[in-house]
Design a protein around this motif. Structure first.
Motif, PDB file in Angstrom:
ATOM      1  N   SER A  88      16.544  50.215  65.571  1.00 31.50           N
ATOM      2  CA  SER A  88      17.147  50.042  66.893  1.00 31.50           C
ATOM      3  C   SER A  88      16.161  50.473  67.970  1.00 31.50           C
ATOM      4  O   SER A  88      15.352  51.374  67.766  1.00 31.50           O
ATOM      5  CB  SER A  88      18.437  50.861  67.007  1.00 31.50           C
ATOM      6  N   PHE A  89      16.275  49.844  69.132  1.00 31.34           N
ATOM      7  CA  PHE A  89      15.366  50.073  70.247  1.00 31.34           C
ATOM      8  C   PHE A  89      16.102  50.837  71.339  1.00 31.34           C
ATOM      9  O   PHE A  89      17.192  50.435  71.755  1.00 31.34           O
ATOM     10  CB  PHE A  89      14.875  48.716  70.767  1.00 31.34           C
ATOM     11  N   TYR A  90      15.507  51.949  71.798  1.00 29.41           N
ATOM     12  CA  TYR A  90      16.183  52.814  72.759  1.00 29.41           C
ATOM     13  C   TYR A  90      15.337  52.999  74.021  1.00 29.41           C
ATOM     14  O   TYR A  90      14.107  53.094  73.957  1.00 29.41           O
ATOM     15  CB  TYR A  90      16.453  54.188  72.147  1.00 29.41           C
ATOM     16  N   ARG A  91      16.042  53.090  75.152  1.00 25.38           N
ATOM     17  CA  ARG A  91      15.428  53.408  76.439  1.00 25.38           C
ATOM     18  C   ARG A  91      15.855  54.815  76.839  1.00 25.38           C
ATOM     19  O   ARG A  91      17.046  55.152  76.819  1.00 25.38           O
ATOM     20  CB  ARG A  91      15.856  52.409  77.507  1.00 25.38           C
ATOM     21  N   TYR A  92      14.871  55.648  77.190  1.00 19.93           N
ATOM     22  CA  TYR A  92      15.131  57.029  77.585  1.00 19.93           C
ATOM     23  C   TYR A  92      14.893  57.181  79.087  1.00 19.93           C
ATOM     24  O   TYR A  92      13.883  56.694  79.612  1.00 19.93           O
ATOM     25  CB  TYR A  92      14.202  57.988  76.840  1.00 19.93           C
ATOM     26  N   THR A  93      15.787  57.862  79.761  1.00 14.21           N
ATOM     27  CA  THR A  93      15.616  58.107  81.196  1.00 14.21           C
ATOM     28  C   THR A  93      14.762  59.341  81.455  1.00 14.21           C
ATOM     29  O   THR A  93      14.310  59.565  82.576  1.00 14.21           O
ATOM     30  CB  THR A  93      16.974  58.278  81.892  1.00 14.21           C
ATOM     31  N   SER A  94      14.546  60.138  80.415  1.00 17.78           N
ATOM     32  CA  SER A  94      13.663  61.300  80.486  1.00 17.78           C
ATOM     33  C   SER A  94      13.261  61.629  79.055  1.00 17.78           C
ATOM     34  O   SER A  94      13.725  60.989  78.107  1.00 17.78           O
ATOM     35  CB  SER A  94      14.357  62.501  81.136  1.00 17.78           C
ATOM     36  N   LEU A  95      12.403  62.625  78.904  1.00 19.24           N
ATOM     37  CA  LEU A  95      11.993  63.013  77.555  1.00 19.24           C
ATOM     38  C   LEU A  95      12.992  63.997  76.951  1.00 19.24           C
ATOM     39  O   LEU A  95      12.640  65.046  76.426  1.00 19.24           O
ATOM     40  CB  LEU A  95      10.580  63.589  77.591  1.00 19.24           C
ATOM     41  N   ASP A  96      14.240  63.600  77.004  1.00 17.86           N
ATOM     42  CA  ASP A  96      15.344  64.300  76.371  1.00 17.86           C
ATOM     43  C   ASP A  96      15.927  63.345  75.342  1.00 17.86           C
ATOM     44  O   ASP A  96      16.402  62.254  75.700  1.00 17.86           O
ATOM     45  CB  ASP A  96      16.406  64.678  77.414  1.00 17.86           C
ATOM     46  N   PRO A  97      15.887  63.672  74.057  1.00 21.02           N
ATOM     47  CA  PRO A  97      16.343  62.733  73.022  1.00 21.02           C
ATOM     48  C   PRO A  97      17.804  62.328  73.148  1.00 21.02           C
ATOM     49  O   PRO A  97      18.220  61.318  72.568  1.00 21.02           O
ATOM     50  CB  PRO A  97      16.087  63.496  71.712  1.00 21.02           C
ATOM     51  N   ASN A  98      18.589  63.080  73.908  1.00 16.92           N
ATOM     52  CA  ASN A  98      20.004  62.756  74.064  1.00 16.92           C
ATOM     53  C   ASN A  98      20.275  61.807  75.228  1.00 16.92           C
ATOM     54  O   ASN A  98      21.363  61.247  75.327  1.00 16.92           O
ATOM     55  CB  ASN A  98      20.812  64.043  74.273  1.00 16.92           C
ATOM     56  N   LYS A  99      19.289  61.624  76.099  1.00 14.99           N
ATOM     57  CA  LYS A  99      19.481  60.764  77.270  1.00 14.99           C
ATOM     58  C   LYS A  99      18.860  59.399  76.994  1.00 14.99           C
ATOM     59  O   LYS A  99      17.811  59.044  77.508  1.00 14.99           O
ATOM     60  CB  LYS A  99      18.873  61.417  78.505  1.00 14.99           C
ATOM     61  N   ARG A 100      19.552  58.646  76.172  1.00 15.17           N
ATOM     62  CA  ARG A 100      19.022  57.354  75.777  1.00 15.17           C
ATOM     63  C   ARG A 100      20.126  56.310  75.690  1.00 15.17           C
ATOM     64  O   ARG A 100      21.313  56.636  75.524  1.00 15.17           O
ATOM     65  CB  ARG A 100      18.308  57.454  74.434  1.00 15.17           C
ATOM     66  N   THR A 101      19.712  55.043  75.795  1.00 17.48           N
ATOM     67  CA  THR A 101      20.620  53.907  75.695  1.00 17.48           C
ATOM     68  C   THR A 101      20.013  52.881  74.764  1.00 17.48           C
ATOM     69  O   THR A 101      18.824  52.554  74.887  1.00 17.48           O
ATOM     70  CB  THR A 101      20.839  53.257  77.076  1.00 17.48           C
ATOM     71  N   GLN A 102      20.811  52.373  73.824  1.00 20.35           N
ATOM     72  CA  GLN A 102      20.286  51.343  72.937  1.00 20.35           C
ATOM     73  C   GLN A 102      20.124  50.036  73.691  1.00 20.35           C
ATOM     74  O   GLN A 102      20.990  49.644  74.482  1.00 20.35           O
ATOM     75  CB  GLN A 102      21.203  51.134  71.738  1.00 20.35           C
ATOM     76  N   VAL A 103      18.998  49.374  73.460  1.00 10.51           N
ATOM     77  CA  VAL A 103      18.704  48.088  74.091  1.00 10.51           C
ATOM     78  C   VAL A 103      18.711  47.024  73.007  1.00 10.51           C
ATOM     79  O   VAL A 103      17.871  47.028  72.108  1.00 10.51           O
ATOM     80  CB  VAL A 103      17.328  48.117  74.793  1.00 10.51           C
TER      81      VAL A 103
END
Length: 267
Positions: free
Chosen positions: A135-150
């Motif tokens: 799966s491909f994820y976009r992160y809004t910061s370098l926090d592994p919990n702040k991500r959205t699957q694309v």
């Protein structure tokens, strides 16, 4: 006889008109990049390289000046990238180091195991992306919990990711080349009927909406995007070309001897 000479002259001019060619312009001193293990650029004319023998260095691509950033041992580095004015090294244990590219000062950004499961991290624009379990994820910061699957879970096939400042591409080892839509994760094949057109590619970079590839015998090809029309620029000058680098609208190569060249496309 005059007609034959005229015809031969016309053929010669016509052929030369289709042979664009390249000029290699050396940047910096010879043999400075012999053992490059990792590299990234800052979109502002600087190349950062890691060598297990020489640590972390910065090259000014305009002047060729190479300076040492720090003496940190990067023997455990798994991924290396530039993001929002800082450099980052993800180690094999999943920890992350943040490095100031000016002072060389570093701190631990993430503890062990934080990033153990990601693959092929890449920065496009202001976002950090990575693959995990297909799966491909976009992160809004370098926090592994702040991500959205694309998109879906079809990124197992992404053998190599190639970025520009605004776009992302994937090269498949069988020779296919795709653009990845960063909003929905959709894959779009470059060039109709060109499923294996790049099977001989050993190095790739995208500059000004054109794909450049080093192929068999050191041949350099230019492919227009997205139509996929290929053109041979030079047959063998990049025979020793190991890597292709795109930065600030220019194309560079690092050779097997550790030399850095700007690849100038002849008009």
């Amino acid at each position: 006889m005059r007609k034959i000479i005229a015809i031969l002259l016309f053929v010669s001019i016509s052929i030369s008109g289709f042979t664009q060619g390249i000029t290699l312009k050396q940047v910096g001193k010879p043999n400075q990049y012999m053992n490059i293990q990792f590299m990234d650029r800052d979109n502002n004319g600087h190349l950062y390289t890691i060598s297990f023998a020489n640590g972390l260095n910065k090259t000014n691509l305009a002047t060729g000046e190479l300076t040492k950033v720090n003496d940190v041992n990067f023997k455990n580095t798994k991924f290396f990238f530039y993001y929002r004015f800082k450099l980052y090294s993800i180690d094999k244990d999943g920890s992350m180091m943040e490095i100031d590219p000016s002072s060389g000062a570093w701190t631990t950004k993430s503890p062990i195991n934080t990033w153990s499961f990601i693959d092929m991290p890449v920065v496009v624009g202001s976002f950090f992306y990575a693959i995990e379990n297909g799966s491909f994820y976009r992160y809004t910061s370098l926090d592994p919990n702040k991500r959205t699957q694309v998109g879906g879970s079809d990124f197992y096939n992404a053998n190599t990711l190639i970025r520009t400042d605004t776009t992302l591409y994937s090269f498949i080892r069988e020779g296919s080349f795709y653009q990845i839509n960063l909003r929905d994760g959709e894959w779009k094949r470059i060039g109709k009927g060109k499923s294996k057109a790049w099977k001989a590619a050993s190095a790739l970079a995208v500059v000004n909406n054109k794909l450049y590839t080093i192929e068999t015998g050191g041949a350099l090809y230019e492919t227009s995007l997205p139509d996929g029309e290929r053109k041979l620029l030079d047959a063998n000058q990049l025979e020793k070309g190991r890597l292709l680098i795109a930065d600030s609208g220019k194309l560079y190569t690092i050779t097997l001897e550790g030399n850095l060249f700007e690849v100038v496309i002849n008009p």
